[in-house]
Design an enzyme around this catalytic site. Structure first.
Site, short mmCIF file in Angstrom:
data_model
loop_
_atom_site.label_atom_id
_atom_site.label_comp_id
_atom_site.label_asym_id
_atom_site.label_seq_id
_atom_site.Cartn_x
_atom_site.Cartn_y
_atom_site.Cartn_z
N THR A 147 0.90 -1.15 0.00
CA THR A 147 0.00 0.00 0.00
C THR A 147 0.92 1.19 0.00
O THR A 147 2.10 1.06 0.35
CB THR A 147 -0.92 0.00 1.26
OG1 THR A 147 -1.77 -1.16 1.18
CG2 THR A 147 -1.79 1.25 1.39
N GLU A 152 -7.16 -7.39 -3.33
CA GLU A 152 -7.90 -6.83 -2.19
C GLU A 152 -8.96 -7.77 -1.65
O GLU A 152 -9.42 -7.62 -0.51
CB GLU A 152 -8.57 -5.52 -2.61
CG GLU A 152 -8.46 -4.42 -1.60
CD GLU A 152 -7.06 -3.85 -1.53
OE1 GLU A 152 -6.42 -4.01 -0.48
OE2 GLU A 152 -6.59 -3.26 -2.52
N ASP A 181 -8.76 -8.98 1.82
CA ASP A 181 -9.13 -8.16 2.98
C ASP A 181 -10.53 -8.50 3.50
O ASP A 181 -10.93 -8.03 4.57
CB ASP A 181 -9.04 -6.66 2.65
CG ASP A 181 -7.65 -6.10 2.89
OD1 ASP A 181 -6.81 -6.81 3.47
OD2 ASP A 181 -7.39 -4.95 2.49
N SER A 200 -10.89 -2.33 5.41
CA SER A 200 -9.53 -1.83 5.22
C SER A 200 -8.96 -1.33 6.55
O SER A 200 -9.70 -1.09 7.51
CB SER A 200 -9.57 -0.68 4.22
OG SER A 200 -8.31 -0.05 4.13
N SER A 201 -7.64 -1.18 6.58
CA SER A 201 -6.99 -0.52 7.72
C SER A 201 -6.46 0.85 7.33
O SER A 201 -5.86 1.54 8.16
CB SER A 201 -5.82 -1.35 8.22
OG SER A 201 -6.27 -2.60 8.68
N GLY A 223 1.04 -0.54 4.97
CA GLY A 223 1.45 -1.57 5.94
C GLY A 223 0.37 -2.48 6.46
O GLY A 223 0.49 -2.97 7.59
N GLY A 224 -0.72 -2.72 5.69
CA GLY A 224 -1.75 -3.66 6.18
C GLY A 224 -2.29 -3.18 7.52
O GLY A 224 -2.50 -1.98 7.74
N1 GLY Z 1 -5.08 -3.68 1.77
C1 GLY Z 1 -4.75 -3.09 3.01
C2 GLY Z 1 -5.87 -2.35 3.62
O1 GLY Z 1 -6.72 -1.84 2.91
O2 GLY Z 1 -5.95 -2.28 4.82
#
Ligand code: GLY
EC number: 2.3.2.2
Length: 551
Positions: free
Chosen positions: A361, A400, A403, A432-433, A453-454
């Protein structure tokens, strides 16, 4: 560890008067996006113009995460008002809850991460189109031109990109993952020019035809045909139907600052506010030393509770009633910290939801001379997304779909779990984060922050805020101070950067924590202190960020 060559801080100024006497600043993940954003701002464009041009450039020069095949979130502060653009991908119409499970109800390895079925319908092009329609001041073609040129004429490959691409190709080979990434990115070589003619033609169609240059006509046809030939499920109908959404950002007061941040379908905004508010409740009057055992333990305890709530209550608000205000209510958060103690780790299984995501990301932060700000996080999920490149259109598709929660309690690639709130449904956005965030002080921008960073995005953002506001760090210090992360699962694991005191780590181990060295993402931060801007791009092994302050 630190790659000093990757970060350049340049200063130059605008002479034009502006309401806040602001300079302009950009904190970007690479030199190309930084230069283009600066050029647009110096040429009279606003922060949104600079963001749109940078987003398309990153699709060319930062293929690990920059994209037209993914999505993202943009937090906007424009003419004194907060706004939020959700251009997150959606599940294709043919997607279904159990599409990643085998007959025994087990998650099939790599299907949601590195396969033709990993992708949500991309949202980036529509997002940029909607942002331009609402706030853009320059022509769409002007904003696309730098990306078209960089794709067509090529750009010099940064060593971090070359190393990442080669490592990804090796990983796909070792794990027998059958994607076509190497056909497109096998030739990237550090210091050499890399051209992407198919991507250039796609970007040119987007430049000529706007949104329809991607979601209808030739590009849509190429995508749908590629999908069909490879047993994928994204159709021309999915593409034509895609809509990004304007949403109310989460706007909360913390220590007198107004925090503007990402609402669901991100978990990021809620998690950041919970983390900061619970920290204040725990800290009370007693100062806590930065990265001390007490600091790390308290923030890990909070993280357990934040991630338990995330797994249970957070999902796409168009499909699931997310109890946002309940999750942010002070009495609720007070109750959540009630059983946190200084010397003992809460048992993981006792932390239930309370009301009864190198990871990749990328992120950039911009402030223009008028005091408008953009905090934009964009993603194709894991590094280089699904590894699937649309043949004939030259762009990487996201992964995605991972997720979503493939199965209740089954961890995704970032170790995050979920349930009904985040189960797969057609046209639904995956949780998402991402947490692009802006802090205001008396109506003016004080901080623009964000990170890739997830699941560690949340931590990078809230710790960048604490570093600046609680510990009074400079931008450079705030992005490079070692960070740490705990997310309920894996049980009692604290992931941490190098540089945390060895005695503190030993003390945490003695308490029962497992401490695991890690690096999360590159925070891109701008601070405005007394109308003086400073900007910094985190330096780490995965980063090549560039920050510019225009004096
Ligand atoms: N793909 C990472 C996020 O959207 O949290």
């Amino acid at each position: 560890m630190k790659n000093l060559l990757n970060s350049v801080i340049l200063f130059f100024s605008f002479s034009t008067f502006n309401a806040y006497s602001f300079e302009a600043a950009v904190a970007m993940p690479d030199s190309y996006s930084a230069q283009v954003a600066k050029d647009i701002l110096q040429d009279g464009g606003n922060a949104i113009d600079a963001a749109i041009a940078a987003q398309f450039v990153l699709a060319v020069t930062l293929p690990e995460a920059g994209n037209i095949g993914g999505g993202g979130f943009m937090t906007i502060f424009h003419e004194g008002k907060g706004d939020f653009l959700d251009y997150r991908e959606v599940a294709p119409l043919a997607a279904s809850r159990d599409m990643y499970l085998d007959k025994q109800n087990n998650v099939i390895p790599h299907l949601s991460t590195f396969s033709i079925l990993s992708s949500g319908v991309p949202g980036t092009v529509d997002g940029m189109w909607q942002a331009h329609k609402k706030y853009g001041s320059k022509t769409w073609q002007e904003l696309l031109a730098p990306a078209v040129k960089l794709a067509s004429d090529g750009f010099i490959v940064h060593p971090v990109l070359a190393t990442g691409a080669q490592a990804t190709i090796r990983r796909f080979k070792e794990q027998n993952i059958n994607v076509n990434f190497a056909d497109y990115f096998g030739a990237v070589e550090a210091g050499k020019v890399f051209k992407q003619p198919e991507l250039a033609a796609t970007l040119k169609r987007i430049s000529d035809n706007g949104r329809d240059g991607f979601y209808r006509g030739k590009t849509a046809h190429i995508i749908a045909k590629y999908m069909k030939h490879n047993d994928g499920i994204i159709t021309e109908k999915d593409l034509a139907n895609y809509q990004s959404k304007w949403r109310q950002p989460i706007q909360e007061t913390w220590r007198g600052y107004d925090i503007i941040t990402a609402p669901p379908p991100s978990s990021g905004g809620i998690a950041i506010i919970q983390w900061l508010a619970m920290f204040d409740l725990l800290k009370q009057e007693k100062p806590i030393e930065h990265n001390s055992q007490r600091y790390m333990h308290f923030l890990a305890e909070i993280g357990k509770r934040v991630f338990a709530d995330r797994a249970e209550y957070l999902g796409d608000p168009d499909f699931y009633d997310v109890p946002t205000s309940k999750l942010l209510a002070k009495p609720y958060l007070q109750k959540r910290i009630a059983n946190i103690t200084e010397n003992r780790i809460s048992a993981t299984e006792t932390i239930k939801p309370g009301l009864h995501e190198s990871r990749d990301t990328t992120h950039f932060s911009i402030i223009d001379k008028w005091g408008n700000a953009i905090s934009n996080t964009t993603t194709i999920n894991y590094t280089f997304g699904s590894g699937v490149v649309v043949e004939g259109a030259g762009f990487i598709l996201n992964d995605e779909m991972d997720d979503f929660s493939a199965k209740p309690g089954a961890a995704n690639i970032f170790g995050a779990v979920g349930g009904t709130a985040n189960e797969i449904q057609p046209n639904k956005r995956m949780l998402s984060s991402m947490a692009p965030t802006i802090l205001l002080n008396e109506g003016k921008v004080e901080m623009v922050t964000g990170s890739p960073g997830g699941t560690t995005i949340i931590t990078s953002v809230y710790q960048s805020i604490l570093n600046v506001i609680e510990f009074n760090m400079t931008a450079e210090q705030a992005v490079n101070a070692p960070r740490f992360h705990h997310q309920l699962l894996p049980e009692n694991e604290i992931w941490h950067y190098d540089g945390i005191n060895a005695d503190v780590l030993s003390a945490l181990q003695a308490m029962g924590y497992k401490v695991v060295p890690d690096t999360f993402g590159d925070v891109q931060l701008i601070i405005n202190r007394g109308n003086e801007l400073t900007a910094a791009s985190e330096k780490n092994v995965y980063s090549r960020g560039v920050s510019l302050v225009f004096d």
